[in-house]
Enzyme design. Structure first.
Site, PDB file in Angstrom:
ATOM      1  N   SER A 110      40.689  71.277  72.496  1.00  0.00           N
ATOM      2  CA  SER A 110      41.139  70.016  73.382  1.00  0.00           C
ATOM      3  C   SER A 110      39.783  69.268  74.491  1.00  0.00           C
ATOM      4  O   SER A 110      38.354  68.398  74.535  1.00  0.00           O
ATOM      5  CB  SER A 110      41.614  70.119  74.764  1.00  0.00           C
ATOM      6  N   THR A 111      38.845  70.607  74.627  1.00  0.00           N
ATOM      7  CA  THR A 111      37.680  70.501  74.598  1.00  0.00           C
ATOM      8  C   THR A 111      35.795  71.155  74.495  1.00  0.00           C
ATOM      9  O   THR A 111      36.258  72.250  73.315  1.00  0.00           O
ATOM     10  CB  THR A 111      37.429  70.718  77.137  1.00  0.00           C
TER      11      THR A 111
END
Length: 205
Positions: A10-11
């Site tokens: 996600s990041t």
């Protein structure tokens, strides 16, 4: 047949190594990877993977939520994989390879995917609901610092501006319930309710 892997975190701070190792261990010879939120509609590597696959290919992911978080998003992606003639292998789900009957094997696989699609979305919504409850409690105690709404007409994030505007349009249209709108847009119900709170009552009804 080609085993095609897809890995996502996600990041930028998260590491893809564990997923890449699992996909290579599963025999993937082509792997698409990216660092994007599962909630965003802009996942260029996922789009590239879906365009790349063809008949008899096998798409491999370590977990179903790597393909997306909302049930609607997962359904669309899984359907696209099938339309391309490929199959889906989720490494942390049962394969039912011991079932000799292909029709029964397909039925069990589809049923499992349906269950896990909704589990993934419910988990995501539960996280957002806990966050919303935490904000309410912080406000009650007078320690909430506030912040810029993630989804608004002037959000710096283009995707979140789009989601906000789509929510307004769908609320004005009135054809779907608030729960259905949240599920379609891949956002939590508390997030949609925060959007609702910012718009005129004539639209809310």
């Amino acid at each position: 047949m080609t085993k095609v892997g897809y890995a996502r975190v996600s990041t930028r701070e998260q590491n893809l190594d564990r997923q890449l190792s699992a996909l290579k261990g599963a025999g993937c010879t082509r792997i698409f990877q990216e660092k994007r939120s599962g909630a965003t509609l802009e996942r260029p590597e996922l789009a590239a993977m879906l365009h790349y696959i063809h008949d008899d290919d096998e798409v491999v992911v370590v977990a179903l939520d790597r393909l997306g978080r909302s049930a609607a998003d997962l359904t669309e992606t899984i359907n696209t994989i099938g339309q391309q003639g490929a199959t889906l292998n989720v490494l942390n789900l049962p394969t039912f390879s011991e079932v000799p009957n292909k029709a029964m094997r397909t039925m069990l696989t589809n049923l499992t995917l349906e269950i896990y699609k909704y589990i993934a979305q419910e988990e995501r919504e539960a996280i957002h609901e806990r966050q919303a409850a935490g904000i309410i409690e912080a406000k009650r105690r007078g320690v909430y610092k506030g912040g810029v709404p993630q989804y608004s007409a002037d959000s710096p994030d283009k995707h979140r501006r789009y989601i906000y505007n789509q929510a307004i349009t769908m609320l004005e249209d009135g054809k779907l319930s608030k729960a259905q709108i949240a599920r379609t847009l891949g956002i939590s119900r508390p997030t949609l309710y925060r959007i609702v709170a910012e718009i005129p009552e004539s639209i809310q009804s």
